[in-house]
Design a protein around this motif. Sequence first.
Motif, mmCIF file in Angstrom:
data_model
loop_
_atom_site.group_PDB
_atom_site.id
_atom_site.type_symbol
_atom_site.label_atom_id
_atom_site.label_comp_id
_atom_site.label_asym_id
_atom_site.label_seq_id
_atom_site.Cartn_x
_atom_site.Cartn_y
_atom_site.Cartn_z
ATOM 1 N N SER A 23 -9.236 -2.610 8.869
ATOM 2 C CA SER A 23 -8.626 -2.239 10.159
ATOM 3 C C SER A 23 -7.442 -3.122 10.462
ATOM 4 O O SER A 23 -6.360 -2.640 10.852
ATOM 5 C CB SER A 23 -9.633 -2.399 11.309
ATOM 6 N N GLU A 24 -7.660 -4.357 10.278
ATOM 7 C CA GLU A 24 -6.609 -5.310 10.618
ATOM 8 C C GLU A 24 -5.357 -5.071 9.760
ATOM 9 O O GLU A 24 -4.240 -4.984 10.263
ATOM 10 C CB GLU A 24 -7.151 -6.733 10.404
ATOM 11 N N ALA A 25 -5.651 -4.993 8.462
ATOM 12 C CA ALA A 25 -4.503 -4.805 7.552
ATOM 13 C C ALA A 25 -3.733 -3.525 7.883
ATOM 14 O O ALA A 25 -2.497 -3.512 7.931
ATOM 15 C CB ALA A 25 -5.008 -4.738 6.109
ATOM 16 N N LEU A 26 -4.468 -2.460 8.150
ATOM 17 C CA LEU A 26 -3.788 -1.169 8.407
ATOM 18 C C LEU A 26 -3.087 -1.165 9.755
ATOM 19 O O LEU A 26 -1.987 -0.634 9.909
ATOM 20 C CB LEU A 26 -4.788 -0.013 8.338
ATOM 21 N N THR A 27 -3.746 -1.732 10.749
ATOM 22 C CA THR A 27 -3.121 -1.821 12.077
ATOM 23 C C THR A 27 -1.828 -2.614 11.975
ATOM 24 O O THR A 27 -0.794 -2.218 12.538
ATOM 25 C CB THR A 27 -4.069 -2.467 13.096
ATOM 26 N N ASP A 28 -1.933 -3.705 11.226
ATOM 27 C CA ASP A 28 -0.716 -4.529 11.066
ATOM 28 C C ASP A 28 0.393 -3.733 10.375
ATOM 29 O O ASP A 28 1.571 -3.925 10.669
ATOM 30 C CB ASP A 28 -1.035 -5.789 10.228
ATOM 31 N N ALA A 29 -0.007 -2.874 9.496
ATOM 32 C CA ALA A 29 1.026 -2.093 8.773
ATOM 33 C C ALA A 29 1.546 -0.916 9.610
ATOM 34 O O ALA A 29 2.398 -0.160 9.156
ATOM 35 C CB ALA A 29 0.433 -1.553 7.475
ATOM 36 N N GLY A 30 1.014 -0.791 10.826
ATOM 37 C CA GLY A 30 1.585 0.247 11.723
ATOM 38 C C GLY A 30 0.771 1.519 11.801
ATOM 39 O O GLY A 30 1.219 2.495 12.393
ATOM 40 N N PHE A 31 -0.397 1.527 11.173
ATOM 41 C CA PHE A 31 -1.215 2.746 11.261
ATOM 42 C C PHE A 31 -2.124 2.692 12.466
ATOM 43 O O PHE A 31 -2.476 1.614 12.936
ATOM 44 C CB PHE A 31 -2.091 2.893 10.002
ATOM 45 N N GLU A 32 -2.517 3.858 12.912
ATOM 46 C CA GLU A 32 -3.561 3.924 13.935
ATOM 47 C C GLU A 32 -4.865 3.980 13.164
ATOM 48 O O GLU A 32 -4.948 4.639 12.122
ATOM 49 C CB GLU A 32 -3.382 5.216 14.734
ATOM 50 N N VAL A 33 -5.875 3.324 13.640
ATOM 51 C CA VAL A 33 -7.101 3.225 12.839
ATOM 52 C C VAL A 33 -8.304 3.690 13.650
ATOM 53 O O VAL A 33 -8.427 3.391 14.835
ATOM 54 C CB VAL A 33 -7.319 1.779 12.357
ATOM 55 N N ALA A 34 -9.163 4.493 12.983
ATOM 56 C CA ALA A 34 -10.445 4.858 13.581
ATOM 57 C C ALA A 34 -11.515 4.456 12.571
ATOM 58 O O ALA A 34 -11.240 4.414 11.365
ATOM 59 C CB ALA A 34 -10.496 6.352 13.845
ATOM 60 N N VAL A 116 -4.123 -1.859 -1.340
ATOM 61 C CA VAL A 116 -4.681 -0.888 -0.390
ATOM 62 C C VAL A 116 -3.554 -0.238 0.424
ATOM 63 O O VAL A 116 -3.458 0.991 0.561
ATOM 64 C CB VAL A 116 -5.696 -1.584 0.543
ATOM 65 N N LEU A 117 -2.681 -1.119 0.947
ATOM 66 C CA LEU A 117 -1.601 -0.599 1.797
ATOM 67 C C LEU A 117 -0.688 0.353 1.008
ATOM 68 O O LEU A 117 -0.295 1.423 1.497
ATOM 69 C CB LEU A 117 -0.772 -1.742 2.386
ATOM 70 N N ALA A 118 -0.374 -0.101 -0.240
ATOM 71 C CA ALA A 118 0.526 0.740 -1.053
ATOM 72 C C ALA A 118 -0.096 2.115 -1.297
ATOM 73 O O ALA A 118 0.556 3.166 -1.146
ATOM 74 C CB ALA A 118 0.817 0.050 -2.381
ATOM 75 N N ARG A 119 -1.383 2.120 -1.697
ATOM 76 C CA ARG A 119 -2.027 3.410 -1.992
ATOM 77 C C ARG A 119 -2.141 4.275 -0.720
ATOM 78 O O ARG A 119 -1.861 5.490 -0.754
ATOM 79 C CB ARG A 119 -3.418 3.198 -2.576
ATOM 80 N N VAL A 120 -2.556 3.614 0.370
ATOM 81 C CA VAL A 120 -2.677 4.374 1.620
ATOM 82 C C VAL A 120 -1.313 4.971 1.992
ATOM 83 O O VAL A 120 -1.199 6.152 2.339
ATOM 84 C CB VAL A 120 -3.225 3.474 2.760
ATOM 85 N N GLN A 121 -0.294 4.087 1.876
ATOM 86 C CA GLN A 121 1.053 4.545 2.252
ATOM 87 C C GLN A 121 1.477 5.769 1.414
ATOM 88 O O GLN A 121 1.974 6.772 1.941
ATOM 89 C CB GLN A 121 2.051 3.398 2.025
ATOM 90 N N ILE A 122 1.255 5.667 0.105
ATOM 91 C CA ILE A 122 1.648 6.782 -0.789
ATOM 92 C C ILE A 122 0.948 8.080 -0.367
ATOM 93 O O ILE A 122 1.563 9.137 -0.213
ATOM 94 C CB ILE A 122 1.284 6.456 -2.249
ATOM 95 N N HIS A 123 -0.359 7.958 -0.157
ATOM 96 C CA HIS A 123 -1.096 9.198 0.133
ATOM 97 C C HIS A 123 -0.826 9.746 1.524
ATOM 98 O O HIS A 123 -0.835 10.971 1.723
ATOM 99 C CB HIS A 123 -2.597 8.975 -0.112
ATOM 100 N N VAL A 124 -0.551 8.806 2.457
ATOM 101 C CA VAL A 124 -0.159 9.291 3.792
ATOM 102 C C VAL A 124 1.184 10.029 3.692
ATOM 103 O O VAL A 124 1.368 11.108 4.271
ATOM 104 C CB VAL A 124 -0.103 8.119 4.800
ATOM 105 N N ASN A 125 2.087 9.390 2.894
ATOM 106 C CA ASN A 125 3.394 10.068 2.710
ATOM 107 C C ASN A 125 3.211 11.443 2.076
ATOM 108 O O ASN A 125 3.819 12.428 2.503
ATOM 109 C CB ASN A 125 4.312 9.233 1.816
ATOM 110 N N LEU A 126 2.369 11.449 1.011
ATOM 111 C CA LEU A 126 2.116 12.736 0.351
ATOM 112 C C LEU A 126 1.532 13.755 1.326
ATOM 113 O O LEU A 126 1.918 14.926 1.366
ATOM 114 C CB LEU A 126 1.131 12.555 -0.815
ATOM 115 N N ARG A 127 0.580 13.231 2.135
ATOM 116 C CA ARG A 127 -0.060 14.101 3.133
ATOM 117 C C ARG A 127 0.990 14.653 4.109
ATOM 118 O O ARG A 127 1.022 15.846 4.411
ATOM 119 C CB ARG A 127 -1.121 13.276 3.868
#
Length: 480
Positions: A23-34, A116-127
């Motif tokens: 959560s922390e890492a993703l929030t810091d990277a600018g994502f909203e987290v649930a 984690v951030l890189a993979r999440v970012q890629i797939h969010v972009n793809l999404r």
Amino acid sequence: MQTTETNLILIVDDTPTNLEVLSEALTDAGFEVAVATSGESAIEQVEYDPPDLILLDIMMPGIDGFETCYRLKQNPRTKDIPVIFMTALSDTVDKVKGLSLGAVDYITKPFQQAEVLARVQIHVNLRNLNLALEEKNIRLEQEITERAIAETALQQLTQDLEQRVLSRTQELSNALYNLEKAQVQLVQSEKLATLGQLVAGIAHEINNPVNFIHANLYYVSRYTQNLLELLNLYQNQLPNATPEILAKAKEIDLQYLIEDLPKILSSMEVGTERICEIVKSLRNFSRHNEAEVKVVDIHEGIESTLMILRRHLEAKPNQPKIQVVKEYGKLPKVECYPGKMNQVFMNVLSNAIDALTEAMENYPSYIPSPRIWITTEVQESDRILIRIADNGLGIPENIQKRIFDPFFTTKPAGKGTGLGMSISHQIVTELHYGSLQCISHPGKGAEFVVEIPIQQPHVCHTGLVKQKFLGSSIPVMLNL
Ligand SMILES: Nc1ncnc2c1ncn2[C@@H]1O[C@H](COP(=O)(O)OP(=O)(O)OP(=O)(O)O)[C@@H](O)[C@H]1O
Ligand SMILES: [Mg+2]
């Protein structure tokens, strides 16, 4: 396209530490987290607030990550949300199983934050790209549908327009046809009024004096005979005539006069008889006052017409006589408009004469014995057939189709009006409920077949006299 600020990541893990770290890492990277701590709660949560990506742990109490992933992929509303599995470094089997269930990727524990951030970012972009593409696709599909609707509407419009043009054209050609017909009748009526009255008038004027002469010729013959007998008596009783009488007898060639006078008188009788016949034919032909149905002898009408055309049948310098071969059947009296029927015979016979004359003029050796055949017969006891055939050059097929059209003629200007056949057709079909057919094999002459009922249907059923086509009862006489 959605931006990373608005992208929602759902982390599903039963280990609070993991949840916290991620959560922390993703929030810091600018994502909203649930977050969700079990598969069941994750599925519920995804239903009412779909995330843009799910980080899904495999080992959880209740349904595990695989089952959770399976259920998410079964639901049409959640099947497109990318799932990244979280697995231990060594679990190759798990990784393969997760991917085969529809996960897009996996990340290994312990987590490397940057990875984690890189993979999440890629797939969010793809999404995001996928969503944008889908949106575009939907819009494109909408556009295609709209265009198809517009095209259909256009086609409909074109069809309507074509239909309207067609029906308008039909209306116009009907109007033209009616106009031509009216014009034909008008021209015809005028022609008929003049010619018919003329013929009927002449016939009438000649009739009286000729009858008078013809009737008196009998007496002239008798008186002459008496005078000649008296003269003979004088010659016998008083043989010694005076020189004056002898001189006069010589002067007038008395002997020849006595022989010739009876001959002259009898040829005058023949001549006046002939005139009477012609007058009768003219009157019969024009049937001046007969604008009503009459019961008549059709052969009489044909004979009158032939009589009027007689001059055209005779031999001319370098042209043989046109022979008329009659094969008359035993016809009953026929109910018809006699003047109109005579007009038909006149038109058909005139055409046959024209065709033969033209052939003889242009191809003298082609028709050594020009002929017209007139055949009549009863057809199925209620109709009669009149065939008029010639051995002229015939009518080419392309012309045959047009001969009944008003104003169609192949004759030089001033010779033919092109009305004869169209009027005849009208008279036979419309006025007499019959048919007029042309049979011709080019080079072998032409045949016209008139078929009319013996009794006119309107007369025998209703007793009424038809009131159409009665502009004038006088037929056209083209070649008089
Ligand atoms: N017996 C025939 N042999 C050859 N052609 C014929 C014959 N009868 C009719 N036709 C053709 O049909 C055409 C139309 O005939 P139709 O009688 O209507 O007009 P027309 O004779 O030309 O003129 P008109 O109005 O003076 O009779 C003729 O011009 C001719 O070409
Ligand atoms: Mg004609």
